[in-house]
Design an enzyme around this catalytic site. Structure first.
Site, PDB file in Angstrom:
ATOM      1  N   ARG A 113       0.810  -1.235   0.000  1.00  0.00           N
ATOM      2  CA  ARG A 113       0.000   0.000   0.000  1.00  0.00           C
ATOM      3  C   ARG A 113       0.834   1.271   0.000  1.00  0.00           C
ATOM      4  NH1 ARG A 113      -3.268  -3.027   3.392  1.00  0.00           N
ATOM      5  NH2 ARG A 113      -5.068  -3.849   2.256  1.00  0.00           N
ATOM      6  N   LYS A 135       2.548  11.468 -12.041  1.00  0.00           N
ATOM      7  CA  LYS A 135       1.878  10.419 -12.816  1.00  0.00           C
ATOM      8  C   LYS A 135       2.783   9.201 -12.890  1.00  0.00           C
ATOM      9  CE  LYS A 135      -0.630  13.084 -16.314  1.00  0.00           C
ATOM     10  NZ  LYS A 135      -0.803  13.057 -17.782  1.00  0.00           N
ATOM     11  N   GLU A 177      10.726  18.520 -25.322  1.00  0.00           N
ATOM     12  CA  GLU A 177       9.836  18.923 -24.212  1.00  0.00           C
ATOM     13  C   GLU A 177      10.277  20.278 -23.655  1.00  0.00           C
ATOM     14  OE1 GLU A 177       7.195  17.218 -23.918  1.00  0.00           O
ATOM     15  OE2 GLU A 177       7.673  15.140 -24.462  1.00  0.00           O
ATOM     16  N   LYS A 215       6.754  23.234 -15.941  1.00  0.00           N
ATOM     17  CA  LYS A 215       5.945  22.043 -15.641  1.00  0.00           C
ATOM     18  C   LYS A 215       5.406  22.113 -14.213  1.00  0.00           C
ATOM     19  CE  LYS A 215       4.996  17.282 -15.930  1.00  0.00           C
ATOM     20  NZ  LYS A 215       5.187  15.972 -16.458  1.00  0.00           N
ATOM     21  N   GLU A 225      -5.096  16.777 -13.828  1.00  0.00           N
ATOM     22  CA  GLU A 225      -5.416  16.923 -15.248  1.00  0.00           C
ATOM     23  C   GLU A 225      -6.896  17.151 -15.521  1.00  0.00           C
ATOM     24  OE1 GLU A 225      -4.093  13.792 -18.078  1.00  0.00           O
ATOM     25  OE2 GLU A 225      -2.849  15.403 -18.811  1.00  0.00           O
ATOM     26  N   ARG A 229      -3.604  21.449 -17.131  1.00  0.00           N
ATOM     27  CA  ARG A 229      -2.512  20.515 -17.397  1.00  0.00           C
ATOM     28  C   ARG A 229      -2.512  20.039 -18.845  1.00  0.00           C
ATOM     29  NH1 ARG A 229      -0.237  16.117 -13.062  1.00  0.00           N
ATOM     30  NH2 ARG A 229       1.323  15.183 -14.392  1.00  0.00           N
ATOM     31  N   ASN A 233       0.014  19.244 -23.467  1.00  0.00           N
ATOM     32  CA  ASN A 233      -0.279  18.396 -24.614  1.00  0.00           C
ATOM     33  C   ASN A 233       0.036  19.073 -25.950  1.00  0.00           C
ATOM     34  OD1 ASN A 233      -1.203  15.806 -25.028  1.00  0.00           O
ATOM     35  ND2 ASN A 233      -3.179  16.551 -25.786  1.00  0.00           N
ATOM     36  N   HIS A 236       1.318  17.257 -28.981  1.00  0.00           N
ATOM     37  CA  HIS A 236       1.162  15.831 -28.685  1.00  0.00           C
ATOM     38  C   HIS A 236      -0.056  15.197 -29.341  1.00  0.00           C
ATOM     39  CE1 HIS A 236       4.357  16.565 -25.863  1.00  0.00           C
ATOM     40  NE2 HIS A 236       4.356  15.320 -25.425  1.00  0.00           N
ATOM     41  N   HIS A 240       1.513  12.326 -31.113  1.00  0.00           N
ATOM     42  CA  HIS A 240       1.257  10.950 -30.665  1.00  0.00           C
ATOM     43  C   HIS A 240       0.777  10.073 -31.807  1.00  0.00           C
ATOM     44  CE1 HIS A 240       0.880  11.603 -26.049  1.00  0.00           C
ATOM     45  NE2 HIS A 240       2.038  11.063 -26.360  1.00  0.00           N
ATOM     46  N   HIS A 255      10.048   9.645 -29.152  1.00  0.00           N
ATOM     47  CA  HIS A 255       8.911  10.468 -28.732  1.00  0.00           C
ATOM     48  C   HIS A 255       9.109  11.945 -29.110  1.00  0.00           C
ATOM     49  CE1 HIS A 255       5.590  11.911 -26.312  1.00  0.00           C
ATOM     50  NE2 HIS A 255       6.406  12.743 -25.689  1.00  0.00           N
TER      51      HIS A 255
HETATM   52  N1  NAD Z   1       4.989  10.499 -15.846  1.00  0.00           N
HETATM   53  C1  NAD Z   1       4.961  11.469 -16.741  1.00  0.00           C
HETATM   54  O1  NAD Z   1       4.405  12.542 -16.515  1.00  0.00           O
HETATM   55  C2  NAD Z   1       5.633  11.243 -18.049  1.00  0.00           C
HETATM   56  C3  NAD Z   1       5.883  12.323 -18.902  1.00  0.00           C
HETATM   57  C4  NAD Z   1       6.570  12.087 -20.095  1.00  0.00           C
HETATM   58  C5  NAD Z   1       6.982  10.801 -20.423  1.00  0.00           C
HETATM   59  N2  NAD Z   1       6.719   9.771 -19.565  1.00  0.00           N
HETATM   60  C6  NAD Z   1       7.165   8.398 -19.876  1.00  0.00           C
HETATM   61  O2  NAD Z   1       8.571   8.389 -19.950  1.00  0.00           O
HETATM   62  C7  NAD Z   1       8.973   7.308 -20.789  1.00  0.00           C
HETATM   63  C8  NAD Z   1      10.082   7.792 -21.711  1.00  0.00           C
HETATM   64  O3  NAD Z   1      11.168   8.210 -20.942  1.00  0.00           O
HETATM   65  P1  NAD Z   1      12.646   8.299 -21.514  1.00  0.00           P
HETATM   66  O4  NAD Z   1      12.633   9.024 -22.798  1.00  0.00           O
HETATM   67  O5  NAD Z   1      13.498   8.770 -20.425  1.00  0.00           O
HETATM   68  O6  NAD Z   1      12.935   6.785 -21.944  1.00  0.00           O
HETATM   69  P2  NAD Z   1      13.717   5.550 -21.272  1.00  0.00           P
HETATM   70  O7  NAD Z   1      13.487   5.489 -19.822  1.00  0.00           O
HETATM   71  O8  NAD Z   1      13.322   4.376 -22.074  1.00  0.00           O
HETATM   72  O9  NAD Z   1      15.242   5.905 -21.549  1.00  0.00           O
HETATM   73  C9  NAD Z   1      15.729   5.968 -22.877  1.00  0.00           C
HETATM   74  C10 NAD Z   1      16.994   5.120 -23.058  1.00  0.00           C
HETATM   75  O10 NAD Z   1      18.104   5.789 -22.460  1.00  0.00           O
HETATM   76  C11 NAD Z   1      18.805   4.894 -21.591  1.00  0.00           C
HETATM   77  N3  NAD Z   1      19.433   5.739 -20.574  1.00  0.00           N
HETATM   78  C12 NAD Z   1      18.804   6.360 -19.549  1.00  0.00           C
HETATM   79  N4  NAD Z   1      19.661   7.171 -18.914  1.00  0.00           N
HETATM   80  C13 NAD Z   1      20.860   7.059 -19.534  1.00  0.00           C
HETATM   81  C14 NAD Z   1      22.116   7.676 -19.357  1.00  0.00           C
HETATM   82  N5  NAD Z   1      22.302   8.618 -18.428  1.00  0.00           N
HETATM   83  N6  NAD Z   1      23.132   7.337 -20.187  1.00  0.00           N
HETATM   84  C15 NAD Z   1      22.921   6.421 -21.181  1.00  0.00           C
HETATM   85  N7  NAD Z   1      21.752   5.818 -21.408  1.00  0.00           N
HETATM   86  C16 NAD Z   1      20.722   6.145 -20.602  1.00  0.00           C
HETATM   87  C17 NAD Z   1      17.749   3.941 -21.112  1.00  0.00           C
HETATM   88  O11 NAD Z   1      18.317   2.739 -20.647  1.00  0.00           O
HETATM   89  C18 NAD Z   1      16.908   3.746 -22.366  1.00  0.00           C
HETATM   90  O12 NAD Z   1      17.523   2.815 -23.211  1.00  0.00           O
HETATM   91  C19 NAD Z   1       7.739   6.834 -21.513  1.00  0.00           C
HETATM   92  O13 NAD Z   1       7.344   5.595 -20.982  1.00  0.00           O
HETATM   93  C20 NAD Z   1       6.690   7.893 -21.198  1.00  0.00           C
HETATM   94  O14 NAD Z   1       5.385   7.372 -21.125  1.00  0.00           O
HETATM   95  C21 NAD Z   1       6.075   9.980 -18.406  1.00  0.00           C
HETATM   96 ZN    ZN Z   2       5.920  14.347 -24.418  1.00  0.00          ZN
END
Ligand code: NAD
Ligand code: ZN
Length: 353
Positions: A113, A135, A177, A215, A225, A229, A233, A236, A240, A255
């Site tokens: 929990r 999120k 972003e 942000k 949201e 918020r 988008n 996006h 998307h 992305h």
């Molecule tokens: N919670 C939210 O509000 C929110 C907002 C935007 C995106 N997201 C989520 O975030 C995710 C995408 O995140 P991301 O782009 O960080 O992708 P990711 O976590 O997949 O990282 C991208 C790649 O970089 C590698 N990596 C990470 N740090 C590194 C470093 N310092 N040096 C070398 N390699 C490194 C990872 O292993 C991976 O292969 C998606 O799942 C998306 O839905 C969430």
């Molecule tokens: Zn985004």
């Protein structure tokens, strides 16, 4: 070290070790777990272990990539927490990009929990976007982030030096972003962004801090949201759809690359629909075209994109919902555009890239 204070936790930006050590001392957790993937294990974990000596960290490693962001991987994480005898006084430190942060946070928020977690984002995208806002979640039945919760971490430690080992493409993707945050809410920042000509020469701290402020401000006003918020988008709705389609082809887009294309098309819609000046539209287009390697999409794909947009969970009453910018640094949410206008925007995008 810069500290951004939110109502229930702090974001620390800069070299994190001294703050992290005093945070851990003060909290006096019964045990510490660190979630990594194979890349952050190699590039980021040694820094943590070298700089925070004398504390016992149990390492949980999962495979990197969005394809592992599902409930099966959560079972592995929960299993390792069980095996390591984590309790509600334990801490999970998520050391990685948005996948690690979203999924690790979700696992922590639900384990027994809820146990404490901190975010230590290691990609540019997660440093300015995913790690704040509360999120958390995983993908389910091919729908991104469809199972999850809202929950804040105990702290976020943003260490811009982690970006040094990130690939150029991933860095550039996260940069989208930062551009978005400037365009929707920070005109001065957008002016600074436009002066960037070489992404390898950027002092990221200078851009991460204002971006985080945007942000943070938006999330603070609308944590769940309901309205504002949706401003996040921008780019996006179309982005998307482009991303979703591209993932199924042999030319997948990161992305941020898809969002860059989306921001061009949605800036066009902003010009048509929300009064964005033609000159600003041209400036935005020029900067994004020069920064990203975009390519045109066949007109036969437009109906596919439109269908994908119609499924967007942010739509209401069957209309496609956009956040548009009447000027650089300003945003309007809940704008609807016709299919014809969207096709015109896609034509505009195609003509630019
Ligand atoms: N919670 C939210 O509000 C929110 C907002 C935007 C995106 N997201 C989520 O975030 C995710 C995408 O995140 P991301 O782009 O960080 O992708 P990711 O976590 O997949 O990282 C991208 C790649 O970089 C590698 N990596 C990470 N740090 C590194 C470093 N310092 N040096 C070398 N390699 C490194 C990872 O292993 C991976 O292969 C998606 O799942 C998306 O839905 C969430
Ligand atoms: Zn985004």
């Amino acid at each position: 070290m810069q500290i951004i204070e939110l109502s229930d936790y702090n974001i620390y930006v800069g070299e994190p070790w001294a703050e992290l050590i005093s945070f851990l001392r003060e909290k006096d957790y019964s045990s510490h777990f660190v979630l990594v993937d194979e890349n952050t294990r190699t590039h980021c974990l040694p820094l943590l272990l070298d700089n925070v000596p004398g504390l016992d960290f149990q390492i949980i490693e999962i495979a990197s990539g969005e394809i592992h962001k599902h409930i099966g991987t959560c079972q592995t994480i929960w299993g390792e927490l069980m095996a390591g005898k984590a309790d509600r006084q334990s801490l999970l430190l998520n050391l990685g990009g948005g996948v690690i942060g979203d999924m690790g946070g979700f696992c922590a928020a639900t384990f027994k929990r809820g146990m404490d977690f901190v975010q230590m984002p290691t990609t540019l995208l997660s440093q300015v976007d995913a790690s704040i806002g509360g999120k958390l979640g995983v993908d389910f039945q091919q729908v991104k982030n469809s199972v999850g919760v809202f929950r804040n971490p105990q702290a976020v430690f943003v260490y811009p030096d982690f970006i040094k080992t990130l690939s150029f493409e991933e860095t550039r993707s996260g940069f989208a972003e930062i551009i978005k945050h400037g365009l929707i809410a920070d005109h001065a920042e957008w002016q600074k962004i436009q002066k960037i000509s070489d992404l390898n020469q950027v002092n990221w701290t200078e851009f991460i801090i204002p971006s985080l402020h945007v942000k943070e401000r938006i999330v603070k006003e609308d944590p769940f949201e309901k309205g504002l918020r949706k401003a996040l988008n921008f780019g996006h709705t179309i982005g998307h759809a482009i991303e979703g389609h591209a993932l199924e082809t042999d030319r997948p887009l990161l992305h941020g690359e898809a969002i860059a294309a989306g921001m061009i098309a949605e800036s066009f819609l902003s010009h048509k629909h929300a009064g964005l000046a033609e000159k600003t539209l041209e400036q935005i287009t020029e900067f994004l075209v020069n920064t990203y390697d975009l390519y045109p999409f066949g007109k036969d794909l437009f109906p596919i994109f439109l269908n994908l947009m119609e499924q967007d969970k942010k739509n209401e009453k069957g209309l496609i919902n956009f956040s548009l910018i009447p000027a650089a640094g300003e945003v309007l949410v809940n704008q609807t555009c016709s299919r014809e206008e969207i096709v015109e925007a896609l034509d505009y995008l195609n003509a630019q890239v």
